[in-house]
Each structure stands twice: as structure tokens, then as C-alpha cells.
Design a protein around this motif. Structure first.
Motif, PDB file in Angstrom:
ATOM      1  N   ASN A   1     -42.545  -2.897  43.431  1.00 10.42           N
ATOM      2  CA  ASN A   1     -43.890  -3.056  42.876  1.00 10.42           C
ATOM      3  C   ASN A   1     -44.576  -1.686  42.869  1.00 10.42           C
ATOM      4  O   ASN A   1     -44.804  -1.112  41.810  1.00 10.42           O
ATOM      5  N   VAL A   2     -44.895  -1.149  44.022  1.00 11.75           N
ATOM      6  CA  VAL A   2     -45.378   0.226  44.150  1.00 11.75           C
ATOM      7  C   VAL A   2     -44.674   0.871  45.340  1.00 11.75           C
ATOM      8  O   VAL A   2     -44.304   0.193  46.297  1.00 11.75           O
ATOM      9  N   TRP A   3     -44.455   2.184  45.274  1.00 13.02           N
ATOM     10  CA  TRP A   3     -43.984   2.913  46.438  1.00 13.02           C
ATOM     11  C   TRP A   3     -45.018   2.703  47.527  1.00 13.02           C
ATOM     12  O   TRP A   3     -46.222   2.738  47.257  1.00 13.02           O
ATOM     13  N   GLU A   4     -44.585   2.479  48.737  1.00 12.81           N
ATOM     14  CA  GLU A   4     -45.531   2.283  49.835  1.00 12.81           C
ATOM     15  C   GLU A   4     -45.539   3.500  50.749  1.00 12.81           C
ATOM     16  O   GLU A   4     -44.505   3.911  51.264  1.00 12.81           O
TER      17      GLU A   4
ATOM     18  N   LEU B   1     -38.207  -4.538  36.176  1.00 14.69           N
ATOM     19  CA  LEU B   1     -39.134  -3.560  35.632  1.00 14.69           C
ATOM     20  C   LEU B   1     -40.211  -4.278  34.822  1.00 14.69           C
ATOM     21  O   LEU B   1     -39.902  -5.028  33.910  1.00 14.69           O
ATOM     22  N   ARG B   2     -41.468  -4.071  35.176  1.00 18.61           N
ATOM     23  CA  ARG B   2     -42.551  -4.798  34.517  1.00 18.61           C
ATOM     24  C   ARG B   2     -43.548  -3.900  33.809  1.00 18.61           C
ATOM     25  O   ARG B   2     -44.484  -4.378  33.215  1.00 18.61           O
ATOM     26  N   GLY B   3     -43.422  -2.573  33.941  1.00 24.74           N
ATOM     27  CA  GLY B   3     -44.307  -1.678  33.215  1.00 24.74           C
ATOM     28  C   GLY B   3     -45.623  -1.371  33.892  1.00 24.74           C
ATOM     29  O   GLY B   3     -46.378  -0.541  33.411  1.00 24.74           O
ATOM     30  N   ALA B   4     -45.937  -2.036  34.993  1.00 23.73           N
ATOM     31  CA  ALA B   4     -47.180  -1.791  35.723  1.00 23.73           C
ATOM     32  C   ALA B   4     -47.115  -2.529  37.054  1.00 23.73           C
ATOM     33  O   ALA B   4     -46.338  -3.480  37.194  1.00 23.73           O
ATOM     34  N   PRO B   5     -47.920  -2.124  38.035  1.00 25.21           N
ATOM     35  CA  PRO B   5     -47.951  -2.876  39.297  1.00 25.21           C
ATOM     36  C   PRO B   5     -48.408  -4.312  39.054  1.00 25.21           C
ATOM     37  O   PRO B   5     -49.193  -4.577  38.144  1.00 25.21           O
ATOM     38  N   GLN B   6     -47.908  -5.222  39.856  1.00 22.80           N
ATOM     39  CA  GLN B   6     -48.241  -6.638  39.742  1.00 22.80           C
ATOM     40  C   GLN B   6     -49.021  -7.089  40.975  1.00 22.80           C
ATOM     41  O   GLN B   6     -48.877  -6.507  42.047  1.00 22.80           O
TER      42      GLN B   6
ATOM     43  N   GLY C   1     -39.579   1.962  46.291  1.00 19.53           N
ATOM     44  CA  GLY C   1     -39.542   2.105  44.845  1.00 19.53           C
ATOM     45  C   GLY C   1     -40.749   1.465  44.186  1.00 19.53           C
ATOM     46  O   GLY C   1     -41.609   0.894  44.854  1.00 19.53           O
ATOM     47  N   SER C   2     -40.832   1.571  42.883  1.00 20.22           N
ATOM     48  CA  SER C   2     -41.990   1.018  42.178  1.00 20.22           C
ATOM     49  C   SER C   2     -41.577   0.440  40.836  1.00 20.22           C
ATOM     50  O   SER C   2     -40.421   0.524  40.436  1.00 20.22           O
ATOM     51  N   TRP C   3     -42.545  -0.088  40.138  1.00 17.74           N
ATOM     52  CA  TRP C   3     -42.345  -0.614  38.797  1.00 17.74           C
ATOM     53  C   TRP C   3     -41.829   0.481  37.862  1.00 17.74           C
ATOM     54  O   TRP C   3     -41.249   0.189  36.832  1.00 17.74           O
TER      55      TRP C   3
END
Length: 105
Positions: free
Chosen positions: A31-34, A8-13, A65-67
């Protein structure tokens, strides 16, 4: 997370910070849901490789999934869905270029 698990990084990378998967794609989980080209619906019964879902529908499939996702949602096998007009800060799409001569889908 452990080896190969999203963190978990709090934002897209930016893409490319992690090793590629066997298909040469980077950062496909967490990273982001695609958005995918598939409409949400039941898959065909029985054993199927790379099922595509129904030919039309009201909601498109999101994967990976996503951040912003909890651990259990960061899986390529898990499908979420939303109307294609919906915009989400934790979703995006991936453009993939096929090498010349490679068949489509």
C-alpha cells in the motif's frame, strides 16, 4: 496478484481492505512504504529475532513496498532507506496502540 499478493492500484488505498496479518495489522505490504523507527545499518551477526539496527544514523528504514513498487520490492524482509526529512508520495507511517500491560519492544 495471486492469493495474498499485493495488486498494483495506482494510488494508496484506505487501510482495512485486506485481511489482517497474524499481528492484527492490515495492508502491511504494497500500500505505502512504512517508515520504521530503525536507523539503516547492519544487523547483529547470527540468528536474531526482530533486530533493530544501530542506535543512530543518517537514514531511517522503510519496509513493505508501495502501490508504486515493482513486485520484487513488495516484501516485509526487504529494507529501503531514506533520510528522515525526505517526503515521499508512496510512504507513510503506522500508528499502533499497545493494549494495557503489554511490554514495549
Amino acid at each position: 496478484g495471486g492469493a495474498g499478493e499485493p495488486e498494483l492500484r495506482g494510488a494508496p488505498q484506505p487501510v482495512g481492505q485486506r485481511a489482517a496479518n497474524p499481528w492484527g495489522l492490515h495492508d502491511t505490504l504494497g500500500n505505502v512504504w512504512e517508515w520504521t523507527g530503525d536507523w539503516m545499518g547492519d544487523y547483529p551477526r547470527g540468528e536474531v529475532t526482530d533486530p533493530t539496527g544501530p542506535p543512530s544514523g543518517d537514514a531511517r528504514v522503510l519496509r513493505g513496498g508501495s502501490w508504486y513498487s515493482e513486485d520484487g520490492w513488495v516484501r516485509c524482509a526487504l529494507r529501503s532507506w531514506r533520510p528522515p526529512t525526505m517526503r515521499l508520495p508512496s510512504a507513510g507511517l503506522r500508528l499502533v496502540r499497545r493494549p494495557n500491560g503489554q511490554p514495549s519492544g
